[in-house]
Design a protein around this motif. Structure first.
Motif, short mmCIF file in Angstrom:
data_model
loop_
_atom_site.label_atom_id
_atom_site.label_comp_id
_atom_site.label_asym_id
_atom_site.label_seq_id
_atom_site.Cartn_x
_atom_site.Cartn_y
_atom_site.Cartn_z
N ALA B 315 0.83 -1.21 0.00
CA ALA B 315 0.00 0.00 0.00
C ALA B 315 0.86 1.26 0.00
CB ALA B 315 -0.92 0.00 1.23
N ILE B 316 2.02 1.17 0.60
CA ILE B 316 2.91 2.34 0.69
C ILE B 316 3.88 2.39 -0.49
CG2 ILE B 316 4.75 3.41 2.07
CD1 ILE B 316 3.40 2.14 4.56
N PHE B 317 4.43 1.25 -0.84
CA PHE B 317 5.52 1.23 -1.83
C PHE B 317 5.10 0.70 -3.19
CE2 PHE B 317 7.45 0.88 2.38
CZ PHE B 317 8.42 1.87 2.34
N GLY B 318 3.91 0.14 -3.29
CA GLY B 318 3.49 -0.51 -4.52
C GLY B 318 4.00 -1.94 -4.56
N PRO B 319 3.38 -2.80 -5.40
CA PRO B 319 3.82 -4.19 -5.50
C PRO B 319 5.29 -4.26 -5.94
CG PRO B 319 1.71 -3.88 -6.60
CD PRO B 319 2.22 -2.51 -6.26
N TYR B 320 6.06 -5.06 -5.25
CA TYR B 320 7.47 -5.27 -5.56
C TYR B 320 8.22 -3.93 -5.63
CZ TYR B 320 5.28 -9.64 -6.88
OH TYR B 320 4.51 -10.79 -6.86
N GLY B 321 7.78 -2.95 -4.82
CA GLY B 321 8.28 -1.59 -4.95
C GLY B 321 9.51 -1.26 -4.13
N VAL B 322 9.91 -2.15 -3.23
CA VAL B 322 11.06 -1.85 -2.37
C VAL B 322 11.65 -3.20 -1.92
CG1 VAL B 322 9.65 -1.78 -0.24
CG2 VAL B 322 11.81 -0.50 -0.35
N PRO B 323 12.97 -3.30 -1.81
CA PRO B 323 13.52 -4.56 -1.28
C PRO B 323 13.04 -4.79 0.16
CG PRO B 323 15.25 -3.22 -2.31
CD PRO B 323 14.02 -2.35 -2.22
N VAL B 324 12.66 -6.03 0.42
CA VAL B 324 12.16 -6.41 1.75
C VAL B 324 12.98 -7.61 2.23
CG1 VAL B 324 10.17 -7.32 3.04
CG2 VAL B 324 9.81 -5.63 1.22
N THR B 325 13.34 -7.61 3.49
CA THR B 325 14.09 -8.76 3.99
C THR B 325 13.71 -9.10 5.43
OG1 THR B 325 16.28 -9.79 4.11
CG2 THR B 325 16.11 -7.51 4.89
N ALA B 326 14.00 -10.33 5.81
CA ALA B 326 13.71 -10.81 7.18
C ALA B 326 14.87 -11.72 7.63
CB ALA B 326 12.38 -11.56 7.22
N PRO B 327 15.99 -11.10 7.99
CA PRO B 327 17.12 -11.94 8.45
C PRO B 327 16.79 -12.73 9.70
CG PRO B 327 17.66 -9.58 8.61
CD PRO B 327 16.36 -9.69 7.88
N LYS B 328 15.69 -12.40 10.36
CA LYS B 328 15.29 -13.18 11.54
C LYS B 328 14.95 -14.63 11.18
CE LYS B 328 11.90 -10.33 12.91
NZ LYS B 328 11.65 -9.24 11.91
N THR B 329 14.80 -14.92 9.88
CA THR B 329 14.62 -16.32 9.47
C THR B 329 15.84 -17.17 9.85
OG1 THR B 329 15.38 -15.60 7.28
CG2 THR B 329 13.01 -15.95 7.57
N MET B 330 16.96 -16.52 10.15
CA MET B 330 18.18 -17.27 10.52
C MET B 330 18.31 -17.49 12.02
SD MET B 330 20.87 -15.38 7.98
CE MET B 330 20.02 -14.11 7.06
N SER B 331 17.59 -16.68 12.80
CA SER B 331 17.78 -16.75 14.25
C SER B 331 16.49 -17.03 15.01
CB SER B 331 18.36 -15.42 14.76
OG SER B 331 17.54 -14.35 14.37
N GLY B 332 15.36 -16.94 14.34
CA GLY B 332 14.07 -17.05 15.02
C GLY B 332 13.60 -15.68 15.48
N ARG B 333 12.36 -15.64 15.96
CA ARG B 333 11.85 -14.38 16.52
C ARG B 333 12.30 -14.26 17.97
NH1 ARG B 333 7.90 -11.61 13.72
NH2 ARG B 333 6.71 -10.88 15.51
#
Lengths: 84, 406
Positions: B315-333
């Motif tokens: 809604a803010i950046f448009g579809p595929y409009g900004v790189p998104v990442t979640a490095p927490k996939t390596m350590s858990g929440r």
């Protein structure tokens, strides 16, 4: 066992309150103030609970704060412990 | 009159790395620190994987008197504080004690310590509950121990907004700097990997039950099935920019914007508050979405919550409009430690011009129209990052961090 010794006290103190950096717990501490050894009132309450559990002598909270050194604690306990 | 609020020290103690340099190398390599729980026997529980801080020996990092008085979560916080102060080259003794503040996030409190004492209560009776239970379990314990240890007598507090806590604490730190604190220790840690802690977490229904460490926590994946819990986090040194300059400190970046919202009641059907939190943070920073170079996602790892987050981002950046990442996939929440760690990693992204990856995704969910940085770190010019966080129960927070102006 009929006497509460400095070795008993050191073991309980270590388990109740840990050991502060730069402090070595040995017989030489017997006249050192607990506060100088890094122990606060919670550590001493914890130690008194362990003394009661192990040796069956209850130290009222108001007495805990009056016992300032290991020697005072040892003498207090030996006055109250019945020889087994 | 305050200038800006800058981050000058990073103290990371997290699954995969002890210290910012080691952790940064770990996330850039795209490996996983998720594995079977070893802190207790997890076999009777439906969730058996976690991100643990391996090799951490409290006695090596925390004074002996404090080890027995405090929970693992506080041990990790004290160790992270030492790292953060060393990284900032800041000697607390050289700063007036009332100008140093401490605000951390906490989510579980001292559950492992508390479990031991509850077991003593039930098995042996009230006189066997240790005196330190009174100070070890409660949420402000880490803040208090940091304050006592380093003689920081300025405003101190704790924020409890689950995974949003790291950003909410950072925002409170910024307020304190604006109100005259010279420096603030902030961020957060968590360590609730004990039977009592895990059982409490299971009640949310959000934990992954997968036994496959590489696929257990795959946010935005078509087969997302929950998240893996972890322990650790990050403590940050935050300072008034002018004061930091005056002492010759190096800044990682500026805390430029922040916004927080609370979700409407679920039965209203109204949009969750994450998008508004992000928009508030952008407005607070005085920038538009075009200036954001990367979004660090909250990434719960449940399809509906992932879809909601993707919708907020698009809604803010448009579809595929900004790189998104979640490095927490390596350590858990990491709960209270999670968003603080994301801020630290975002600042390292800015420093080195590289976006760490999200790992484990095989097929991205179609409704999540995100430019997800997957598997490999992506070189990119990063001068501004948006960090998103949601805390269980309706908390939303967003922070904007920018490259240092120094």
């Amino acid at each position: 066992m009929d006497q509460f010794t400095i070795d008993h006290l050191i073991r309980l103190l270590r388990s109740a309150g840990g050991v502060a950096d730069g402090v070595e717990l040995n017989a030489g501490i017997v006249d050192e103030a607990y506060t100088d050894l890094g122990y606060d009132s919670l550590a001493l309450l914890e130690m008194s609970a362990k003394i009661q559990q192990e040796f069956g002598v209850a130290i009222p909270d108001e007495d805990v704060t009056e016992l300032k050194t290991p020697r005072q604690t040892i003498d207090y306990l030996n006055d109250r412990m019945s020889p087994i | 009159m305050s200038t800006g609020t800058v981050v000058t020290g990073l103290g990371i103690v997290a699954p995969g790395g002890f210290g910012a340099a080691e952790y940064w190398a770990f996330v850039l390599a795209g490996r996983s620190a998720i594995g079977p729980i070893t802190r207790f026997d997890p076999s009777p529980y439906p969730t058996r994987l976690a991100g643990e801080v391996r090799g951490f020996v409290a006695e090596e990092r925390v004074p002996g008197r404090i080890v027995v008085q405090t929970d693992q979560w506080t041990h990790l916080g004290l160790a992270a504080t030492d790292l953060a102060l060393a990284d900032a080259r800041l000697e607390p003794a050289a700063v007036p004690e009332y100008e140093m503040a401490v605000v951390t996030a906490s989510s579980s409190g001292g559950t492992e310590f508390g479990q031991r004492e509850i077991q003593s209560l039930w098995r042996r009776g009230p006189q066997f509950v240790g005196a330190y239970q009174s100070i070890a379990w409660f949420y402000a314990a880490t803040t208090g121990q940091i304050s006592i240890r380093h003689g920081m007598r300025g405003p101190c507090g704790v924020v409890c907004t689950e995974q949003a806590g790291g950003l909410d604490a950072l925002a409170q730190a910024r307020r304190l700097v604006r109100d005259g604190s010279r420096m603030v220790l902030t961020g957060g840690t968590d360590a609730s990997l004990c039977p009592y802690g895990l059982t409490a977490q299971l009640a949310s229904g959000r934990l992954s039950r997968s036994q496959d460490a590489l696929r257990a926590y795959v946010p935005f994946d078509a087969q997302a099935g929950g998240y893996v819990p972890g322990e650790g986090g990050a403590i940050l040194v935050v300072e008034d920019e002018r004061a930091a300059l005056a002492r010759g400190a190096r800044a990682y970046g500026t805390v430029a914007g922040y916004g927080a919202t609370f979700d409407p009641a679920p039965e209203t059907g109204r949009e969750p508050g994450l998008r508004r939190a992000a928009e508030l943070a952008l407005a607070d920073a005085g920038i538009g979405p075009d200036r954001i170079d990367v979004v660090f996602a909250d990434a719960v790892g449940l399809p509906e919550l992932d879809r909601q987050e993707a919708a907020a981002i698009t809604a803010i950046f448009g579809p595929y409009g900004v790189p998104v990442t979640a490095p927490k996939t390596m350590s858990g929440r990491l709960y209270a430690g999670g968003a603080a760690l994301d801020v630290a990693v975002a600042l390292l992204s800015i420093r080195d011009g590289v976006i760490p990856p999200t790992i484990g995704i095989l097929r991205q969910a179609e409704e999540c129209e995100l430019d997800l940085v997957r598997d490999r770190a992506r070189p990119a010019s990063v001068s501004t990052a948006l960090v998103l966080a949601r805390g269980y129960g309706g908390f939303n927070a967003a922070a904007v961090v920018t490259a240092p102006s120094l």
